[in-house]
Write a protein that holds these residues in place. Structure first.
Motif, PDB file in Angstrom:
ATOM      1  N   ASP A   1      24.921  -1.875  26.909  1.00  0.00           N
ATOM      2  CA  ASP A   1      24.813  -3.292  27.266  1.00  0.00           C
ATOM      3  C   ASP A   1      24.160  -3.399  28.637  1.00  0.00           C
ATOM      4  O   ASP A   1      24.038  -2.404  29.366  1.00  0.00           O
ATOM      5  N   SER A   2      23.767  -4.621  28.962  1.00  0.00           N
ATOM      6  CA  SER A   2      23.055  -4.856  30.216  1.00  0.00           C
ATOM      7  C   SER A   2      23.988  -4.743  31.419  1.00  0.00           C
ATOM      8  O   SER A   2      25.154  -5.150  31.367  1.00  0.00           O
TER       9      SER A   2
ATOM     10  N   CYS B   1      27.187  -4.104  23.145  1.00  0.00           N
ATOM     11  CA  CYS B   1      28.573  -3.800  22.755  1.00  0.00           C
ATOM     12  C   CYS B   1      29.606  -4.720  23.381  1.00  0.00           C
ATOM     13  O   CYS B   1      30.694  -4.901  22.816  1.00  0.00           O
ATOM     14  N   GLY B   2      29.309  -5.305  24.557  1.00  0.00           N
ATOM     15  CA  GLY B   2      30.317  -6.128  25.224  1.00  0.00           C
ATOM     16  C   GLY B   2      31.590  -5.355  25.472  1.00  0.00           C
ATOM     17  O   GLY B   2      31.582  -4.291  26.092  1.00  0.00           O
ATOM     18  N   THR B   3      32.700  -5.854  24.940  1.00  0.00           N
ATOM     19  CA  THR B   3      34.001  -5.194  25.106  1.00  0.00           C
ATOM     20  C   THR B   3      34.353  -4.271  23.933  1.00  0.00           C
ATOM     21  O   THR B   3      35.500  -3.872  23.782  1.00  0.00           O
TER      22      THR B   3
ATOM     23  N   ASP C   1      29.217   2.335  27.803  1.00  0.00           N
ATOM     24  CA  ASP C   1      28.948   3.759  28.061  1.00  0.00           C
ATOM     25  C   ASP C   1      27.577   3.984  28.681  1.00  0.00           C
ATOM     26  O   ASP C   1      27.384   4.897  29.483  1.00  0.00           O
ATOM     27  N   ILE C   2      26.596   3.171  28.267  1.00  0.00           N
ATOM     28  CA  ILE C   2      25.224   3.304  28.752  1.00  0.00           C
ATOM     29  C   ILE C   2      24.725   1.924  29.168  1.00  0.00           C
ATOM     30  O   ILE C   2      24.823   0.966  28.389  1.00  0.00           O
ATOM     31  N   PHE C   3      24.199   1.799  30.366  1.00  0.00           N
ATOM     32  CA  PHE C   3      23.572   0.552  30.777  1.00  0.00           C
ATOM     33  C   PHE C   3      22.106   0.571  30.353  1.00  0.00           C
ATOM     34  O   PHE C   3      21.363   1.506  30.647  1.00  0.00           O
ATOM     35  N   GLY C   4      21.717  -0.463  29.625  1.00  0.00           N
ATOM     36  CA  GLY C   4      20.356  -0.579  29.135  1.00  0.00           C
ATOM     37  C   GLY C   4      20.193  -1.932  28.484  1.00  0.00           C
ATOM     38  O   GLY C   4      21.030  -2.826  28.655  1.00  0.00           O
ATOM     39  N   THR C   5      19.133  -2.107  27.730  1.00  0.00           N
ATOM     40  CA  THR C   5      18.906  -3.359  27.003  1.00  0.00           C
ATOM     41  C   THR C   5      18.570  -3.029  25.553  1.00  0.00           C
ATOM     42  O   THR C   5      18.321  -1.876  25.208  1.00  0.00           O
TER      43      THR C   5
ATOM     44  N   ASP D   1      23.258   8.548  14.491  1.00  0.00           N
ATOM     45  CA  ASP D   1      23.312   8.529  13.025  1.00  0.00           C
ATOM     46  C   ASP D   1      23.366   7.114  12.476  1.00  0.00           C
ATOM     47  O   ASP D   1      22.965   6.858  11.337  1.00  0.00           O
ATOM     48  N   CYS D   2      23.919   6.175  13.254  1.00  0.00           N
ATOM     49  CA  CYS D   2      24.083   4.807  12.779  1.00  0.00           C
ATOM     50  C   CYS D   2      24.120   3.855  13.969  1.00  0.00           C
ATOM     51  O   CYS D   2      24.282   4.274  15.120  1.00  0.00           O
ATOM     52  N   ALA D   3      23.955   2.563  13.672  1.00  0.00           N
ATOM     53  CA  ALA D   3      23.902   1.554  14.731  1.00  0.00           C
ATOM     54  C   ALA D   3      24.566   0.278  14.253  1.00  0.00           C
ATOM     55  O   ALA D   3      24.564  -0.045  13.058  1.00  0.00           O
ATOM     56  N   ILE D   4      25.115  -0.455  15.216  1.00  0.00           N
ATOM     57  CA  ILE D   4      25.670  -1.775  14.931  1.00  0.00           C
ATOM     58  C   ILE D   4      25.164  -2.738  15.990  1.00  0.00           C
ATOM     59  O   ILE D   4      25.009  -2.377  17.164  1.00  0.00           O
ATOM     60  N   CYS D   5      24.890  -3.972  15.568  1.00  0.00           N
ATOM     61  CA  CYS D   5      24.450  -5.015  16.487  1.00  0.00           C
ATOM     62  C   CYS D   5      24.914  -6.346  15.905  1.00  0.00           C
ATOM     63  O   CYS D   5      24.362  -6.821  14.912  1.00  0.00           O
TER      64      CYS D   5
END
Length: 223
Positions: A55-56, A35-37, A67-71, A83-87
């Protein structure tokens, strides 16, 4: 100022298509992978109820919107959480894009929809973490292999916009000293983008696109 002007046309095209597809397919809770900013938070707000960014922890960018640290390979949430995703413009920076798509598939609910934007003809960027470029056939293969049905796969430009954009980027290599002070390159960049956008409206040869946008739906569970 130069950075915004440098990308003015491609951002306008990309964001217009993202808004169109989001209005058509998005609903409920969204996971923003890489997500970055959160640059698309306001654009997507009318179509979703919640925007969760992952994001990392090692990102070099501002972490305040995460909101969540992960990869992209390991998102610390339960299966079928969204329900949905963006990348957007992330897949090319991942050593294992297939594993990333499998993780997106895992966190989406059944029939959940993901929107990805992925470059095809583009210069090296964010080096050395720049690994791949994807044709539309490669994207179709990867998404179907990982359990998605590709609903739409659109080239965002043809030759003229791609060529004009790369020309603008190349010109900014010499944007220094008196040229920068006079903002000559900024003015030239605007003229180039306008000129080549006009040409593209006459002749759009999509095999020269700078980027694809993919709309994919989680079709079935995979092992």
């Amino acid at each position: 100022m130069g950075k915004n002007i440098m990308n003015l046309l491609v951002y306008r095209i990309h964001d217009g298509e993202l808004k169109h597809f989001a209005s058509k397919y998005f609903r409920g809770c969204l996971i923003d992978i890489g997500c970055g900013t959160k640059p698309y938070k306001e654009l997507l707000e009318p179509y979703i109820t919640k925007h969760i960014g992952v994001d990392s922890e090692n990102t070099l960018h501002d972490k305040s919107k995460i909101d969540i640290f992960g990869t992209a390979y390991q998102i610390p949430v339960e299966d079928s959480s969204f329900d949905c995703a963006i990348c957007t413009a992330v897949l090319e920076h991942l050593e294992e894009p297939e594993l990333a798509l499998r993780e997106c598939h895992r966190v989406l609910e059944s029939r959940g929809v993901a929107i990805y934007s992925v470059p095809f003809i583009w210069h090296l960027h964010e080096e050395p973490r720049d690994f791949y470029r994807f044709s539309k056939y490669g994207l179709q293969y990867l998404f179907e292999k990982t359990g998605f049905e590709v609903l739409e796969l659109k080239a965002l430009s043809g030759f003229w916009v791609t060529f004009g954009q790369l020309l603008v980027y190349n010109l900014y290599r010499i944007d220094r000293g008196l040229l920068r002070w006079l903002r000559i390159i900024d003015a030239v960049a605007i003229l180039i983008q306008a000129f080549f956008y006009g040409l593209e409206r006459i002749d759009k040869t999509e095999q020269w696109t700078w980027m694809y946008m993919v709309v994919a739906q989680k079709k079935h569970e995979i092992k």
